[in-house]
Design a protein around this motif. Structure first.
Motif: not given
Length: 352
Positions: A69, A111, A113, A119
């Motif tokens: 990610g 965060l 993703r 996420s």
């Protein structure tokens, strides 16, 4: 009992990176007590078992736990992004425990993703791992993870090649049902529908249990005196129906043969007295090494294990240390394929 007692030389050429095709065409080393090993194939299993014998099968389902990610954080200069690799370890009420690379610069609130549908936010960093809160739950999470994730191949395979689409089938048993494992119960990978039908026709019984295999199965033993090793914990369940089936088979004279060390560890954890198993739900950290008195298992079908591993200690407890040394020496000389995608063994300590 020293760690070096469980060491042996294994040529790298014998480490399997792909499974046999079809599944039941893998080789099967049969060890009956201290007799010389026999060289057969997995599809011979119906001829080796008797009507009334019961195979214990782990029905955990491996999740595609490896994710790639992009992490996002706010800086004085604006939003900064960087690539991150995550391996899920286990769920808990306060988020998924996971490994991350790189971990050092991650901070709570960031965060990550993984796809348009998946996420996660970093809850906290704890030791060498972190806790993640995903933005999807239940079936939505399963679907998004299946799309974004890759199968968590063992380190000794991942070091030689990347996981691919074939692994999503190859690294899953044909009876996988309950999602939660980050490693496969690999002895079970040798079974296909044709073999299951042949076993049923022979009168061999089966019972399904669940043990969610964790990444701890690959952790090395680091203590010199193996009796001081602390085993990792894994969640498992033996239902009332499975316990009743196992007890009934034993009462009728059938042998109880778990397929894989995970199934064996679970049924031994669920034994409430020698020869009898009770329903069980919870974590088990049972560590089986030479000197252990088996209460339920009469044998074991398993793959060939790493030197100095807890799994090698388990099979040494079942068959005897010197006997396992001879069995593994035979396997090396005869070119058996080792580890998760390798060949299998059927271990019968009583000789029949």
């Amino acid at each position: 009992m020293k760690l070096e007692d469980f060491d042996f030389d294994l040529p790298e050429s014998l480490i399997a990176t792909r499974p046999a095709r079809p599944r039941s065409s893998a080789r099967l080393l049969v060890a009956r007590g201290s007799a010389a090993p026999e060289d057969l194939i997995v599809s011979d299993l119906p001829e080796l078992l008797r009507a009334g014998d019961l195979l214990v099968l782990n029905d955990t389902r491996v999740i595609p736990a490896r994710l790639t990610g992009t992490r996002t954080r706010q800086t004085p200069e604006g939003e900064a992004t960087a690539k991150i690799e995550v391996t899920l370890l286990e769920p808990s009420p306060d988020g998924w425990r996971a490994l991350a690379k790189p971990l050092r610069k991650l901070a709570p609130g960031e965060l990550i993703r993984f796809s348009d549908r998946l996420s996660a936010r970093v809850l906290r960093v704890e030791g060498g791992a972190l806790r993640l809160a995903f933005d999807a739950e239940g079936g939505d999470f399963d679907a998004a993870l299946a799309e974004a994730g890759a199968m968590p191949l063992p380190p000794y395979i991942a070091a030689r090649r990347k996981p691919d689409e074939a692994d999503k089938t190859d690294y899953q048993t044909v009876w996988a049902r309950h999602s939660g494992a980050v490693a496969a119960p690999t002895a079970s990978l040798h079974f296909d529908r044709e073999l299951l039908e042949a076993l049923e026709k022979k009168g061999v019984l089966t019972a399904h249990v669940t043990l969610h295999v964790g990444a701890g199965t690959f952790l090395p033993v680091t203590v010199e005196d193996v009796t001081n090793h602390k085993m990792h914990a894994e969640w498992g369940e033996v239902s009332q129906g499975a316990a009743d089936a196992i007890n009934a088979a034993r009462a009728s004279g059938g042998r109880i043969i778990p397929v894989g060390t995970t199934a064996l560890r679970l049924i031994e954890s669920a034994a409430d007295r020698p020869g009898h198993i009770a329903p069980f739900t919870g974590e088990t950290d049972i560590f089986i090494y030479p000197g252990y008195d088996f209460r339920i298992a009469d044998g074991l079908m398993t793959n060939f294990h790493l030197p100095k591993s807890t799994l090698l200690m388990l099979v040494s407890a079942l068959m005897g240390r010197e006997n396992i040394r001879n069995i593994y020496a035979h396997a090396v000389v005869r070119g058996y394929r080792f580890f998760s995608y390798g060949d299998a063994s059927l271990l019968l300590p009583k000789g029949s």
